[in-house]
Scaffold this motif. Structure first.
Motif, mmCIF file in Angstrom:
data_model
loop_
_atom_site.group_PDB
_atom_site.id
_atom_site.type_symbol
_atom_site.label_atom_id
_atom_site.label_comp_id
_atom_site.label_asym_id
_atom_site.label_seq_id
_atom_site.Cartn_x
_atom_site.Cartn_y
_atom_site.Cartn_z
ATOM 1 N N HIS A 44 40.512 -7.200 70.101
ATOM 2 C CA HIS A 44 39.161 -6.708 69.807
ATOM 3 C C HIS A 44 38.291 -6.925 71.046
ATOM 4 O O HIS A 44 38.778 -7.440 72.067
ATOM 5 N N ALA A 89 36.190 -9.020 72.131
ATOM 6 C CA ALA A 89 36.013 -10.358 72.695
ATOM 7 C C ALA A 89 37.318 -11.130 72.854
ATOM 8 O O ALA A 89 37.298 -12.277 73.275
ATOM 9 N N THR A 117 32.732 -15.659 63.495
ATOM 10 C CA THR A 117 31.837 -15.026 64.465
ATOM 11 C C THR A 117 30.581 -14.472 63.800
ATOM 12 O O THR A 117 29.924 -13.584 64.342
ATOM 13 N N ASP A 127 38.213 -16.383 69.627
ATOM 14 C CA ASP A 127 37.559 -15.454 70.543
ATOM 15 C C ASP A 127 36.270 -14.932 69.927
ATOM 16 O O ASP A 127 36.231 -14.537 68.758
ATOM 17 N N GLY A 128 35.211 -14.962 70.730
ATOM 18 C CA GLY A 128 33.906 -14.520 70.257
ATOM 19 C C GLY A 128 32.953 -15.656 69.973
ATOM 20 O O GLY A 128 31.770 -15.430 69.713
ATOM 21 N N ASN A 177 34.401 -13.925 57.812
ATOM 22 C CA ASN A 177 33.930 -14.880 58.803
ATOM 23 C C ASN A 177 33.008 -15.909 58.154
ATOM 24 O O ASN A 177 33.187 -17.124 58.334
ATOM 25 N N THR A 201 33.105 -8.454 67.772
ATOM 26 C CA THR A 201 34.462 -9.002 67.732
ATOM 27 C C THR A 201 35.251 -8.245 66.669
ATOM 28 O O THR A 201 35.537 -7.078 66.826
#
Length: 360
Positions: free
Chosen positions: A316, A318, A16, A153-154, A98, A279
């Motif tokens: 989290h 997102a 992310t 997610d995100g 990330n 996120t």
């Protein structure tokens, strides 16, 4: 353009986060000149980074510097740089998990690691922490595969899964999992867990700071009373962790923990350190999950005191990030799945250091 520095660059999304990737050999060797080039390339010191390629937010103001590894057992060295948006400063104190998701693909396409026919294992030495991370990168023949059916997610859409394994990440910065020697300390009347695993962090119950921990990131960032109090706690925690004055560092990162609202283990809000992450940092997830299985910590109490092996599901803003914890040679290994994408390749242009100093 003779008055500008022309540096080969690849813009990549990792997990992310997003930022430029450079070969170490393409950047100035002198650290001060290298930092000056990065500040200019990113547009540091302006809230929108309007005179650079940074995105005006900590998650899009990150840089990865890659080269052949000098460490036994690793294929490549990865130096992460957090370029501040609020002022001209390059911080090498943290790691970024990330961005780490894109390190393996970049290294393969840069010719630093030979691709295998079916998936390629890239062993990454993080220069910031001295720790080893294994990345399983989808490859076919000599090519990295970016398209797939994995989602995180995100990040919108689907992509090929990149499996990351953090091998014994305890003591990434201080050399100790619990640098203060205790699972819980009391700072400013708040129970905190100061933990150093993949990322130095200060874990706190959201309720103890007068919030639910379910607020959206923008609302938490705008809550100056909350940010000011967390800053006081963070500075004292840094001192207790043996890190000295951390006012000019982005670590330790403050984290608010709340009970899970869906089917997760717990809910978190992660700060960078004065803005709430949209996120969750991958390194943050590794440290939070490890705290969940460490007896007596704030996270362990919230998670119901699980033991290894286990799957820790962290909610989290997102969505959710899952971390699989296992034992490897007596140490905890944390595995999770991220995705990455190559966005742009070409050249970044930097002002000479003298021009940057004059502008500042």
């Amino acid at each position: 353009m003779n008055d500008l520095l022309r540096i080969p660059c690849v813009l990549m999304r990792g997990g992310t986060s997003r930022g430029p990737f450079f070969l170490a050999s393409d950047l100035p060797r002198d650290p001060a000149q290298r930092d000056a080039a990065l500040l200019s390339i990113m547009g540091s010191g302006h809230p929108l980074q309007i005179d650079g390629i940074g995105g005006g937010n900590p998650v899009t103001s990150k840089v990865a510097i890659i080269g052949p590894s000098k460490v036994k057992g690793a294929d490549i060295d990865y130096l992460f740089a957090q370029v501040r948006t609020d002022r001209q400063f390059v911080d090498y104190s943290p790691n970024c998990g990330n961005m780490l998701a894109a390190v393996g693909p970049f290294a393969i396409e840069a010719g630093l690691v030979a691709a295998k026919e079916h998936d390629t294992l890239v062993r990454i030495h993080n220069v910031n922490t001295g720790k080893l991370i294994e990345a399983k990168v989808p490859t076919r023949g000599s090519e990295v595969i970016y398209l797939g059916d994995a989602s995180i997610d995100g990040v919108p859409g689907l992509a090929a899964p990149i499996a990351l394994t953090f091998v014994d990440s305890a003591g990434a910065k201080t050399g100790k999992l619990l640098p203060t020697g205790k699972p819980v300390d009391v700072i400013d009347g708040v129970d905190v867990t100061a933990i150093d695993c993949a990322m130095p962090m200060v874990l706190m119950r959201a309720a103890d700071l007068g919030v639910t921990g379910y607020e959206d990131p923008q609302a938490l960032t705008a809550n100056r009373t909350l940010i000011d109090r967390m800053t006081r706690i963070r500075l004292e925690a840094g001192r207790l962790m043996g890190m000295g004055d951390v006012s000019d560092m982005v670590i330790p990162k403050p984290v608010l923990i709340s009970p899970a609202r869906k089917d997760g283990t717990m809910s978190v809000r992660y700060f960078m350190p004065n803005e709430c992450h949209p996120t969750l940092a991958t390194t943050g997830a590794v440290g939070i999950a490890t705290a969940a299985v460490t007896p007596g910590t704030v996270a362990s109490e919230e998670a119901g005191q699980p033991s290894v092996p286990t799957l820790i599901r962290i909610e989290h803003p997102a969505g959710r990030l899952d971390v699989q914890l296992e034992l490897r040679n007596g140490a905890i290994a944390a595995g999770l799945v991220r995705t990455a994408r190559r966005l742009f390749e070409g050249f970044a242009f930097a002002k000479p250091a003298a021009a940057i100093e004059h502008a500042a």
